[in-house]
Design an enzyme around this catalytic site. Structure first.
Site, mmCIF file in Angstrom:
data_model
loop_
_atom_site.group_PDB
_atom_site.id
_atom_site.type_symbol
_atom_site.label_atom_id
_atom_site.label_comp_id
_atom_site.label_asym_id
_atom_site.label_seq_id
_atom_site.Cartn_x
_atom_site.Cartn_y
_atom_site.Cartn_z
ATOM 1 C CG ASN A 114 -1.649 -1.316 1.212
ATOM 2 O OD1 ASN A 114 -1.753 -2.096 0.188
ATOM 3 N ND2 ASN A 114 -2.815 -1.637 1.954
ATOM 4 C CG HIS A 160 -21.686 36.598 -28.326
ATOM 5 N ND1 HIS A 160 -22.399 36.101 -27.435
ATOM 6 C CD2 HIS A 160 -21.497 38.435 -28.224
ATOM 7 C CE1 HIS A 160 -22.562 37.397 -26.501
ATOM 8 N NE2 HIS A 160 -21.715 38.400 -26.598
ATOM 9 C CB SER A 281 -11.932 11.821 -48.278
ATOM 10 O OG SER A 281 -13.257 10.937 -48.385
ATOM 11 C CE LYS A 287 -13.907 16.901 -46.948
ATOM 12 N NZ LYS A 287 -14.962 15.667 -45.930
ATOM 13 C CD GLU A 294 -11.474 16.419 -38.075
ATOM 14 O OE1 GLU A 294 -13.162 16.036 -38.263
ATOM 15 O OE2 GLU A 294 -11.216 16.920 -39.154
ATOM 16 C CE LYS A 329 -1.188 1.276 -9.139
ATOM 17 N NZ LYS A 329 -2.534 1.483 -8.631
HETATM 18 N N1 ARG Z 1 -1.815 -3.862 -7.567
HETATM 19 C C1 ARG Z 1 -2.211 -3.033 -5.696
HETATM 20 C C2 ARG Z 1 -2.346 -1.399 -6.732
HETATM 21 O O1 ARG Z 1 -2.229 -1.513 -7.548
HETATM 22 C C3 ARG Z 1 -1.205 -2.866 -5.269
HETATM 23 C C4 ARG Z 1 -1.496 -2.683 -3.777
HETATM 24 C C5 ARG Z 1 -2.340 -3.876 -3.408
HETATM 25 N N2 ARG Z 1 -2.665 -3.741 -2.152
HETATM 26 C C6 ARG Z 1 -3.139 -4.832 -1.349
HETATM 27 N N3 ARG Z 1 -3.659 -4.598 -0.332
HETATM 28 N N4 ARG Z 1 -3.722 -5.346 -2.090
HETATM 29 O O2 ARG Z 1 -3.355 -0.608 -5.553
#
Ligand code: ARG
Length: 463
Positions: A114, A160, A281, A287, A294, A329
């Site tokens: 963690n 506007h 195109s 075109k 875009e 992530k």
């Molecule tokens: N892969 C986990 C994450 O991205 C890592 C931490 C996992 N911790 C746990 N208590 N399962 O958060």
């Protein structure tokens, strides 16, 4: 059970994960992106363990050397862990134990995944913020170069999306420079909150070992450490702030994109797209499409989505770590890639992808009533109260419209009949170049003002 895989977990578990659950749970497919940061974080942790005597100096050195070997293997393409590793943290630890033997099993002393994942993510984001700031600087540089070449090029200014007052094209471009400047500053501000170490917060409550969090923070170049372990492992504010800053970058790029798309249309005709940045195109041979702006406009939505996703991710989360947080992530990685790609593409587009059609622009600013304010200003400068002048000019515009004329087409007699204060210099006063040149108030579009603004912008980015 014989023939069945056992668990990666403690002896508390007897059976291995169901294969589908293993895949579902695993983050290695994407968090491998963090591997070098994970290794860097672990090296610092190992050094700290040795320094505080939690492991021996010799063990500390072996761990650090083994970790560097994994970095090398990864860089050479020889480290490709599968889903059974679950995540990058386990993958590295497992490989480390293969390399250095039982000493590898000591790496995780006084640490949890963690605080580890929080550390990795912050190290990653610090790097990415610095890189994105560099991209922003290049984008600003190109805007400035372009502005420098177009101080005296006029372009209709709109409110506007109606013609309002003509402006210097450089002034228009510098507006985007300012947005990018704020983006650059904002990222610098976000950086301060990313630059705090959660390492040593443990799973949630700290640790029984005599660790030195300030030492690991120092080794990793963090400016400070989290004061509260529960907060340290569960805080994702820094990621959300980053996504907020990234969203604003995308909003700015998207606005510029929208303008380029409009400008490239036949209706506006202000720019032509060069072959190196435009597409054709598959069916309409005539075109030339503005795919680049875009796409940038389209990708803005995706980054806003990531910001929303993370806000929703944390809103109902009880303290401290919850597996939900693994979902941060892909949002971060995709945002980083998207923002970099869009900044790069827009920089190239401005550098070589568009050419301003200066003749067409000159025609555009001469064919409308965007000098009407200047007629009112002319009278106001001669002592006529502005509101009175404004009403009078409104009447003139109406008459001109009915007669199919522009203001410059009125004869001096006609002007004088409208108000005795009008004299021969009215023609010069309403010529587009004069109209723009005259707006020399601070922050305005007057040419002299714009030249100073370019100088000041240059010095701001060279700091
Ligand atoms: N892969 C986990 C994450 O991205 C890592 C931490 C996992 N911790 C746990 N208590 N399962 O958060």
């Amino acid at each position: 059970m014989t023939g069945q895989k056992t668990s990666a977990w403690s002896q508390r578990f007897e059976k291995a994960l169901h294969p589908a659950i293993e895949r579902f749970n695993a983050s290695i497919g994407f968090d491998i992106e963090l591997i070098e940061y994970d290794i860097t974080g672990s090296v610092a942790h190992a050094k700290m363990l040795a320094k505080t005597g939690i492991i021996s100096a010799e063990e500390g050195e072996r761990l650090a050397a083994g970790l560097e070997q994994i970095r090398q293997e990864y860089r050479e393409g020889n480290f490709t862990p599968g889903t059974d590793a679950e995540d990058v943290h386990f993958a590295v630890e497992r490989r480390l134990t293969e390399i250095v033997g039982d000493a590898g099993k000591k790496l995780h002393t006084a640490r949890s995944r963690n605080d580890q994942v929080g550390t990795d993510t912050r190290l990653y984001l610090r790097d990415q913020i610095n890189q994105i700031r560099e991209y922003l600087r290049e984008f600003q540089q190109v805007l400035l170069n372009l502005a420098e070449n177009h101080v005296e090029t006029l372009i209709p200014g709109y409110t506007h999306l109606q013609r309002a007052q003509p402006v210097s094209l450089a002034h228009h471009l510098l507006a985007y420079f300012e947005m990018a400047q704020r983006d650059w500053e904002r990222l610098g501000d976000v950086f301060k909150r990313v630059d705090i170490s959660p390492l040593g917060c443990g799973a949630l409550a700290g640790t029984t070992f005599p660790i030195d969090r300030h030492y690991t923070a120092e080794l990793l170049g963090f400016a400070g450490v989290y004061a509260n372990s529960l907060d340290g492992v569960s805080d994702r504010d820094f990621a959300i702030e980053f996504l907020g800053a990234a969203s604003l970058i995308m909003a700015h790029l998207s606005r510029l994109s929208e303008e380029v798309i409009l400008w490239a249309s036949q209706e506006f005709g202000f720019v032509t797209l060069t072959d190196s940045c435009a597409t054709g195109s598959s069916i309409m041979p005539q075109k030339k499409n503005p795919d680049v702006p875009e796409l940038v406009r389209g990708k803005a939505g995706r980054v806003f989505g990531h910001l929303q996703a993370l806000l929703v991710l944390v809103k109902g989360l009880p303290l401290a770590y919850n597996k939900d947080l693994q979902e941060d992530k892909e949002a971060l990685f995709d945002t980083v890639k998207t923002v970099k790609a869009c900044l790069e593409a827009m920089t190239i587009l401005l550098r070589e992808g568009i050419e301003f059609r200066t003749e067409r622009l000159a025609e555009a600013v001469a064919e409308d009533f965007s000098n009407a304010t200047d007629v009112a200003d002319y009278l106001a400068a001669k002592g006529v109260p502005f509101r009175e002048a404004y009403n009078l000019v409104g009447k003139v515009v109406k008459t001109c419209l009915a007669a199919g004329k522009l203001l410059k087409d009125l004869s001096l007699e006609e002007w004088k009949a409208l108000h005795p204060a009008f004299e021969g210099d009215i023609y010069e006063a309403i010529a587009p170049v004069r109209v723009v040149a005259a707006r020399n108030s601070y922050g305005g579009t007057g040419f002299e003002r714009v030249k100073v603004a370019i100088e000041s912008a240059r010095s701001r980015i060279s700091l």
